[in-house]
Write an enzyme that holds these catalytic residues in place. Structure first.
Site, PDB file in Angstrom:
ATOM      1  N   HIS A 244     -10.283  33.147 -13.031  1.00 24.53           N
ATOM      2  CA  HIS A 244     -10.967  33.019 -11.752  1.00 24.53           C
ATOM      3  C   HIS A 244     -11.723  31.695 -11.621  1.00 24.53           C
ATOM      4  O   HIS A 244     -12.117  31.316 -10.525  1.00 24.53           O
ATOM      5  CB  HIS A 244     -11.911  34.208 -11.505  1.00 24.53           C
ATOM      6  CG  HIS A 244     -13.119  34.250 -12.379  1.00 24.53           C
ATOM      7  ND1 HIS A 244     -13.188  35.007 -13.527  1.00 24.53           N
ATOM      8  CD2 HIS A 244     -14.322  33.638 -12.267  1.00 24.53           C
ATOM      9  CE1 HIS A 244     -14.382  34.867 -14.082  1.00 24.53           C
ATOM     10  NE2 HIS A 244     -15.085  34.031 -13.345  1.00 24.53           N
ATOM     11  N   ASP A 279      -7.435  37.871 -16.781  1.00 25.27           N
ATOM     12  CA  ASP A 279      -8.413  36.872 -16.335  1.00 25.27           C
ATOM     13  C   ASP A 279      -8.605  35.772 -17.377  1.00 25.27           C
ATOM     14  O   ASP A 279      -9.726  35.329 -17.649  1.00 25.27           O
ATOM     15  CB  ASP A 279      -9.758  37.522 -16.009  1.00 25.27           C
ATOM     16  CG  ASP A 279     -10.652  36.590 -15.195  1.00 25.27           C
ATOM     17  OD1 ASP A 279     -10.117  35.731 -14.467  1.00 25.27           O
ATOM     18  OD2 ASP A 279     -11.890  36.698 -15.304  1.00 25.27           O
ATOM     19  N   SER A 361     -19.004  31.643 -16.487  1.00 20.01           N
ATOM     20  CA  SER A 361     -17.656  32.167 -16.731  1.00 20.01           C
ATOM     21  C   SER A 361     -16.800  31.158 -17.499  1.00 20.01           C
ATOM     22  O   SER A 361     -16.741  29.973 -17.152  1.00 20.01           O
ATOM     23  CB  SER A 361     -16.976  32.506 -15.406  1.00 20.01           C
ATOM     24  OG  SER A 361     -17.678  33.531 -14.748  1.00 20.01           O
TER      25      SER A 361
END
Length: 500
Positions: A244, A279, A361
């Site tokens: 992402h 992911d 992230s």
């Protein structure tokens, strides 16, 4: 008036009265006889011929009438005001029962309608005293030797002056000793000699060992920008991060993708491969000399309560370090697609209370041995900031995905050919099967719609997300045991996942 007629009437009345006493009246009288009672009331007294009795000593035939006192109400209404015998009526503006007050004397000074007239001034002008000539000034000689001032007054003044001087000197000395001056030219601030450059805490030691292997990832398009983190896993310039983080760059061919190293050096990056179901993504940078490679640990040996450190660029603040502990293991966390990411995954996460915010992230989660044990992926931020609930993908799940992406550019995932939803009631708890793909692994294993899977590959299943995680951590082509519930009974079986 006819006086002759009046006289004739009076003579007739007289003759009538005389007749009442015994004399005979003429036969020709025009009046009727008058009774003695009427004559006594209306007749003239004896000896009176006219209308009024002129004799003060005349004998009256009865007592004089008495005048009764007037009624008080009438006296109040029609009598003269008290003290005013010369007036016939009271003031029409006077109030009943309120005594009249005399008007105050006229004061032309306060009456704006008064006429000009000669009068005394409003205030008396004080008479000034006659000026007096000032006396001669006294000099020091006159005071001390001229005998103009008494000697005891001079002595008193001298004693007072002496006391004032002594008191002032004492106060000045006391303030000089007690109250220090505010400013000084001799003050020099000193600092500690220092404790050297060695790390002074376990977190500082981990930060120094890992910081150079962590990078910031910058994505810019014509309409949006994004920031994330990553870490170097190979000397050839391979970098692992979350899918992402780089989704905008993958879906926009004109996007600019750069990696920012610890020394603020910016290098263009390329996408080696990415996996929306886990992911994860791998990038590569070229022409980077001697990059610092991260040391990868073993996430299967993590303990709840173990200290960990999170690295990354939260909210664009690169080279940020936060610390905490491992709060939980094997926490299923769903990641759904949105406007900026096409990730559709359920991760089997490490839960930590180390602060993880947007921008963390893709950064490494490191243990106290400076080994990477996970990738910071998500955080629950209902209020817009970290609340101590962060999630990281275990490194033991990252390594095979990253190796496969580097070798093949894509990843095949195990699946059993079902759709499921979570069920919780008084009879059963687990993942209820909604659809079964004909000829798929679940169909061959005897699974039917409405069955509830309660265990898969030795892992308890309490929701559909846990079943998804358990299936994706299995190996393609290897049979695994599972347990399911049907119509109040529990059954065991084996199922062999196949590639998606």
């Amino acid at each position: 008036m006819d006086m002759t007629g009046q006289k004739t009437g009076e003579d007739a009345l007289e003759r009538s009265v005389d007749g009442a006493e015994g004399a005979s009246a003429p036969a020709t009288s025009r009046h009727a006889a008058i009774s003695p009672e009427t004559a006594a009331v209306f007749g003239r007294p004896d000896g009176v011929r006219g209308s009024f009795d002129q004799s003060p000593d005349s004998d009256r035939r009865g007592p004089a009438p008495e005048i009764a006192p007037p009624d008080p109400v009438l006296a109040e209404a029609f009598g003269r005001p008290e003290g005013e015998a010369d007036t016939l009526q009271r003031d029409p503006l006077a109030a009943y029962g309120v005594p009249d007050t005399p008007d105050s004397p006229a004061d032309p000074w306060r009456d704006p309608e008064s006429i000009a007239a000669m009068d005394q001034p409003a205030l008396a002008t004080p008479t000034q005293a006659e000026p007096t000539d000032p006396g001669p000034r006294l000099g020091v000689t006159d005071v001390l030797f001229g005998r103009r001032v008494a000697w005891h007054a001079l002595a008193t003044l001298g004693v007072l002056a002496l006391l004032i001087g002594v008191f002032g000197g004492l106060v000045g000395r006391w303030t000089a000793e007690v109250v220090a001056p505010l400013n000084s030219d001799s003050v020099e601030l000193s600092t500690a000699d220092g404790r050297g450059d060695a790390p002074r805490s376990p977190v500082a030691e981990v930060a120094r060992a890992v910081e150079k292997s962590v990078v910031a990832i910058d994505v810019r398009t014509s309409s949006a920008v994004g920031t994330g983190s990553g870490f170097i896993i190979d000397r050839d310039g391979y970098i692992v991060t979350n899918n992402h983080v780089i989704s905008m760059a993958a879906n926009d061919r004109n996007a600019k993708l750069e990696v920012v190293f610890f020394d603020r050096t910016r290098v263009p990056a390329r996408i080696v491969g990415r996996d929306v179901k886990t992911d994860l993504a791998v990038l590569k940078v070229d022409n980077v000399d001697n990059p610092t490679v991260s040391t990868l640990g073993n996430s299967d040996t993590l303990q709840i309560g173990e200290e960990v450190v999170a690295f990354g660029s939260p909210l664009g603040l690169d080279r940020t370090v936060t610390s905490g502990i491992v709060s939980a293991l094997n926490r299923p966390v769903p990641l759904r697609p949105d406007a900026e990411s096409d990730t559709d995954a359920v991760i089997d996460a490490i839960q930590t209370d180390a602060a993880i915010n947007p921008g963390n992230s893709g950064g490494p989660l490191v243990n106290d041995a400076a080994e990477v044990v996970g990738i910071n992926t998500a955080g629950l931020v209902p209020g817009g900031g970290s609340i101590g609930l962060g999630f990281a993908i275990p490194i033991n799940q990252v390594i095979p995905i990253a190796e496969t992406l580097i070798r093949q550019g894509k990843v095949d995932h195990p699946q059993i050919g079902v759709n499921a939803s979570s069920v919780r009631n008084d009879r059963v708890l687990g993942a209820q099967i909604r659809n079964v793909v004909a000829g798929g692994p679940a169909d061959r294993a005897g699974v039917r719609e409405d069955d509830v899977i309660t265990s898969f590959n030795g892992r308890p299943i309490e929701s559909a997300d846990e079943l998804t995680v358990a299936v994706r951590t299995a190996k393609i082509g290897e049979a695994v045991p599972f347990t399911y519930w049907r119509d109040g009974r529990t059954f065991d079986g084996d199922i062999t996942p196949q590639s998606d």
